[in-house]
Motif scaffolding. Structure first.
Motif, short mmCIF file in Angstrom:
data_model
loop_
_atom_site.label_atom_id
_atom_site.label_comp_id
_atom_site.label_asym_id
_atom_site.label_seq_id
_atom_site.Cartn_x
_atom_site.Cartn_y
_atom_site.Cartn_z
N LYS A 41 0.83 -1.21 0.00
CA LYS A 41 0.00 0.00 0.00
C LYS A 41 0.87 1.26 0.00
O LYS A 41 0.52 2.26 -0.62
CB LYS A 41 -0.92 -0.01 1.21
N THR A 44 1.86 2.04 -3.48
CA THR A 44 0.81 2.06 -4.51
C THR A 44 0.94 3.28 -5.42
O THR A 44 0.92 3.17 -6.65
CB THR A 44 -0.58 2.06 -3.84
N GLU A 45 1.08 4.44 -4.81
CA GLU A 45 1.17 5.67 -5.59
C GLU A 45 2.43 5.69 -6.46
O GLU A 45 2.40 6.11 -7.62
CB GLU A 45 1.17 6.87 -4.63
N GLU A 48 1.76 3.51 -9.44
CA GLU A 48 0.83 4.10 -10.41
C GLU A 48 1.52 5.13 -11.30
O GLU A 48 1.20 5.26 -12.48
CB GLU A 48 -0.33 4.74 -9.67
N GLU A 49 2.48 5.85 -10.74
CA GLU A 49 3.18 6.88 -11.51
C GLU A 49 3.98 6.30 -12.66
O GLU A 49 4.24 6.98 -13.66
CB GLU A 49 4.09 7.69 -10.59
N ASN A 53 1.09 -1.92 -10.93
CA ASN A 53 0.26 -2.19 -9.75
C ASN A 53 1.12 -2.85 -8.69
O ASN A 53 1.64 -3.94 -8.91
CB ASN A 53 -0.92 -3.09 -10.14
N HIS A 67 11.11 3.42 -9.91
CA HIS A 67 10.60 4.79 -9.80
C HIS A 67 11.76 5.79 -9.73
O HIS A 67 11.73 6.86 -10.36
CB HIS A 67 9.69 4.93 -8.58
N VAL A 80 6.65 10.05 -0.07
CA VAL A 80 5.57 9.12 0.28
C VAL A 80 5.80 8.57 1.69
O VAL A 80 4.88 8.49 2.50
CB VAL A 80 5.48 7.98 -0.75
N GLU A 84 3.23 9.17 4.82
CA GLU A 84 2.49 8.03 5.35
C GLU A 84 3.00 7.54 6.71
O GLU A 84 2.25 6.93 7.47
CB GLU A 84 2.53 6.87 4.34
#
Length: 482
Positions: A41, A44-45, A48-49, A53, A67, A80, A84
């Motif tokens: 989780k 996740t972001e 997505e970038e 998934n 990334h 992130v 978080e």
């Protein structure tokens, strides 16, 4: 549960903690219990970038690496993590219990500050080591060391997150490795929150494998099998469950005994049972006796207190004491004699003293501080022996109200209460209250002696030898149950 893992764990690990050879490794599951996101989780972001998934990726370190390569820097990943994990969530009971255990070395791959906050909550000293250079810093006397081997959220420029970080670990953070391997080779380590999906697990297990010897100490891992409600369909759940079962069995290659729980909600109670079993090795002797009233029992109270201290030392228990007048010094004297006779002076670990600050001219006694000290001793000790419990008020001996307060606190903490009432005082009142009480006198939840034992300990005609024999019989019975 795999095999007899829980039984072995509850027998062996509390003993290791008591002997000073227990260590703890905190994994991602503990952070998730506090409400922080899982690795999947969390990223996740990030996924997505770049069109990936995170649920489809087993190697989440590689996802972070992709990334970083695509964006040209680690800023996105770090942001992130800061967003978080950088704020405080409520402390889970698992972390609070871990902070109370007598452990001097805690390892973690988590970035959050849960452990630091749990130690601060009970004013227990902790030295976090988040970078390799921190290992050279002087240790705070009496502090537990927290090795954050993959870094900390408050130092995001120095965390282990990507494939590069893992592959260059020996170059950048290699100073952690000899120490971790030394602890794995010489201590029994409990792994809490270990997860098959944690990208750090493979790294840590490989380090364990490197330090594996022919006869390593027994390590334990508390594991939670996957649950159907955590997955979108049965096929995904069954596949993950099969992986988990194979992985749990495979942990034996690393010297780890799997201790399975149905849900992480069981972990706090399991750790509290460890805490109770460690506490069962600690005996608090509560009592006081005036020196100036010429009571004929005074020499006997001192002699019995000294022998109780010697008994605690000889039976490899720890002594908890507030050093009450006459009783405290006598108990400590006997305890130290036993340690000397046994050829060891392990006083720094086995003697837990909380002397009460005394009032002096112009300075009032801090009663709140006294209650805080008494509360701590009650929490630390699984057995509380009450002896005497007299003080002088306007020249006359009276029951010590402080000892009665300690009785109430010991009961609240769930300590086994053992009053030696033969000499009067608070101990006599406590013993009479407990005769016929509903509290269980035997079994795993015993909290008082049997009625015939209480009566024997109330008998002023009993010899010192008879009193001590009864005390020893009770302690031996408790040890067998534990």
């Amino acid at each position: 549960m795999v095999g007899n893992g829980r039984t072995r764990f509850l027998r062996e690990f509390p003993a290791s903690l008591h002997e000073g050879t227990g260590a703890i490794f905190v994994g991602a599951g503990v952070s998730m219990a506090a409400g922080y996101p899982s690795w999947s989780k969390l990223l996740t972001e990030i996924g997505e970038e770049i069109g990936v998934n995170s649920r489809d990726i087993q190697d989440l370190a590689a996802l972070a690496q992709w990334h970083i390569r695509e964006t040209g820097n680690a800023t996105g990943v770090r942001n992130v993590i800061k967003r978080e994990i950088g704020f405080d969530r409520p402390l889970p009971e698992t972390v609070r219990t871990l902070a109370r255990l007598p452990v001097r070395h805690i390892w973690t791959t988590n970035y959050d500050r849960l452990i630091e906050r749990a130690f601060a909550e009970i004013s227990r000293p902790l030295d976090p080591v988040a970078g390799a250079k921190d290992l050279a810093l002087k240790v705070t006397p009496g502090a537990t060391r927290l090795y954050k081997m993959h870094g900390s959220v408050d130092r995001l420029d120095d965390i282990v997150i990507s494939t590069d970080d893992y592959e260059l670990f020996r170059t950048k953070r290699g100073a952690f490795l000899p120490l971790l391997q030394a602890h794995l080779s010489s201590m029994s380590m409990l792994f809490v929150g270990l997860s098959l999906t944690d990208p750090n697990v493979r790294h840590v297990l490989s380090l364990i494998r490197e330090s594996f010897t022919d006869a390593p100490p027994e390590h334990f891992a508390i594991l939670k099998p996957p649950k159907a409600e955590d997955f979108t369909n049965d096929d995904e759940f069954n596949a993950r469950l099969a992986q988990h079962k194979l992985w749990a069995k495979d942990l034996s290659r690393y010297g780890l005994v799997a201790v399975e729980v149905d849900d992480y909600d069981e972990v706090p109670e399991l750790l509290r049972e460890v805490e109770r079993r460690v506490a069962a090795k600690r005996v608090w002797v509560s009592g006081s006796w005036p020196l100036e009233d010429g009571n004929s029992f005074t020499p006997r109270v001192y002699a019995v207190a000294e022998e109780i201290g010697r008994l605690i030392g000889k039976t490899h228990r720890d002594l908890v004491t507030g050093t009450g007048l006459l009783v405290g010094p006598a108990v400590v004297s006997g305890f130290m004699d036993a340690l000397r006779e046994g050829g060891g002076w392990d006083i720094d670990r086995r003697l837990i003293a909380r002397p009460f600050p005394q009032g002096v001219s112009g300075r009032a006694v801090d009663r709140a501080q006294w209650t805080a000290l008494r509360t701590e001793m009650a929490r630390l000790a699984g057995v509380t022996i009450f002896l005497g419990g007299l003080k002088t008020n306007k020249g006359s001996p009276v029951v010590a109200d402080g000892v009665m307060e300690e009785f109430a606190l010991a009961q609240t903490a769930g300590s086994f209460v053992l009053p030696v009432g033969a000499f009067g005082g608070a101990a006599e009142q406590i013993a009479k209250k407990m005769i016929g009480a509903s509290a269980p006198p035997d079994g795993p939840k015993a909290s008082r002696p049997k009625d015939d034992e209480l009566i024997a300990l109330l008998n002023p005609s009993a010899s010192d030898k008879q009193i001590l024999a009864t005390v020893r019989a009770i302690l031996d019975r408790l040890a067998k149950v534990a």
